[in-house]
Design a protein around this motif. Structure first.
Motif, PDB file in Angstrom:
ATOM      1  N   SER A 115       0.539  -1.236  -0.381  1.00 42.01           N
ATOM      2  CA  SER A 115      -0.207  -0.412   0.122  1.00 42.01           C
ATOM      3  C   SER A 115       0.806   1.193  -0.122  1.00 42.01           C
ATOM      4  CB  SER A 115      -0.464   0.323   1.112  1.00 42.01           C
ATOM      5  OG  SER A 115      -1.433   1.212   1.734  1.00 42.01           O
ATOM      6  N   ALA A 161       0.314   4.637  -7.772  1.00 37.38           N
ATOM      7  CA  ALA A 161       0.462   4.464  -6.129  1.00 37.38           C
ATOM      8  C   ALA A 161       1.447   5.776  -6.135  1.00 37.38           C
ATOM      9  CB  ALA A 161       1.495   3.154  -6.153  1.00 37.38           C
ATOM     10  N   ASP A 168      -1.533  11.223  -0.128  1.00 38.22           N
ATOM     11  CA  ASP A 168      -1.055  10.731   1.305  1.00 38.22           C
ATOM     12  C   ASP A 168      -0.969  12.081   2.569  1.00 38.22           C
ATOM     13  OD1 ASP A 168      -1.609   9.294   3.455  1.00 38.22           O
ATOM     14  OD2 ASP A 168       0.464   8.985   3.709  1.00 38.22           O
TER      15      ASP A 168
END
Length: 282
Positions: A115, A161, A168
């Motif tokens: 992740s 990704a 983020d």
């Protein structure tokens, strides 16, 4: 009296290149290996060389592999100058083991397994001090040579990704700064609007000023070239006061990043290959 340093013989060069390429093979296959063991196994095949001399020769080979359109092994930063005889020997051994080239290039298209959330630290790693501009003559379109950077640029899963990791990072940065209301306004533009805006993420400075972020991601080293579109270049010029390119590298292993703010013509060495870009040395 100090012993005279002699040039590396063809036999020594061949053995060292073979040692390096075996480490690369194991690394791409995900097999654990210890660099120290490879150095120690190589030393008896050389003419009174030290481990530090072997390490430097490995760095030479890293530079050659990047020049030839492949990626080096992790841990050996490409040397600025390298023995010219390494080039034909690396080419010869690669030609003799085409499966290794196939493995490396296949890796460039593999989707990330972990992740991206929480993978990037707030602090930038900084622009690499040693940079190797990749001349157009090395591109696969013109010569048929491999081009890890070009193939990786087509890896949509990797690109996404990297964008998620940077979005983020921006979210966490603003929340940490007490600007949660701005964090909630971050927009992943390349997903919500498509790729036509010339940037991937709309974020904000702590002051509330907009920040347009274009993300370029690689699994390889920070020196690996990246590709810039004409539209991205145009937007970086027109919105230079709020534009930032974020280069994410070593993704999936020890991910890090650096940022280039403003007009890409000022921050990068651009080659008219649509464009291939590297940070401009300070």
């Amino acid at each position: 009296m100090a012993s005279k340093v002699t040039d590396w013989s063809e036999v020594e060069v061949a053995a060292t290149v073979g040692s390096y390429l075996e480490m690369l093979r194991q690394e791409v296959l995900g097999q654990p290996y210890v660099k120290t063991h490879f150095r120690k196994m190589l030393l008896p095949l050389l003419s009174n060389r030290t481990e530090s001399a072997v390490e430097f020769k490995y760095q030479n080979i890293s530079a050659v592999l990047m020049k030839l359109g492949l990626r080096p092994i992790r841990g050996y930063q490409p040397a600025q100058n390298y023995q010219q005889s390494l080039i034909p020997e690396v080419q010869r051994q690669l030609a003799a083991t085409p499966s290794l080239i196939e493995l490396v290039l296949a890796e460039a298209l593999q989707a990330p397994t972990a992740s991206p959330i929480g993978t990037l630290d707030f602090s930038s790693a900084g622009i690499p001090s040693i940079i190797f501009p990749k001349a157009s003559k090395w591109t696969s379109e013109q010569t048929g040579r491999p081009d890890y950077a070009a193939i990786e640029a087509r890896n949509r899963a990797l690109g996404l990704a990297g964008e998620l990791a940077v979005a983020d990072l921006e979210y966490r940065r603003l929340v940490k700064a007490g600007k949660a209301y701005l964090a909630r306004k971050i927009e992943h533009v390349s997903q919500s609007r498509g790729d036509g805006d010339g940037y991937d993420i709309l974020s904000f400075e702590d002051s509330g000023k907009e920040k347009l972020i274009e993300v370029k991601t690689t699994k390889s080293r920070a020196e690996t070239p990246f590709f810039v579109t004409a539209n991205e270049l145009k937007v970086s010029k027109e919105q230079s006061d709020i534009y930032q390119l974020v280069r994410v590298f070593n993704f999936g292993h020890n991910p890090a990043w650096f940022g280039l703010r403003g007009n890409l013509e000022a921050t990068c060495v651009l080659e008219p290959n649509g464009f291939t870009a590297l940070p401009r040395p300070a």
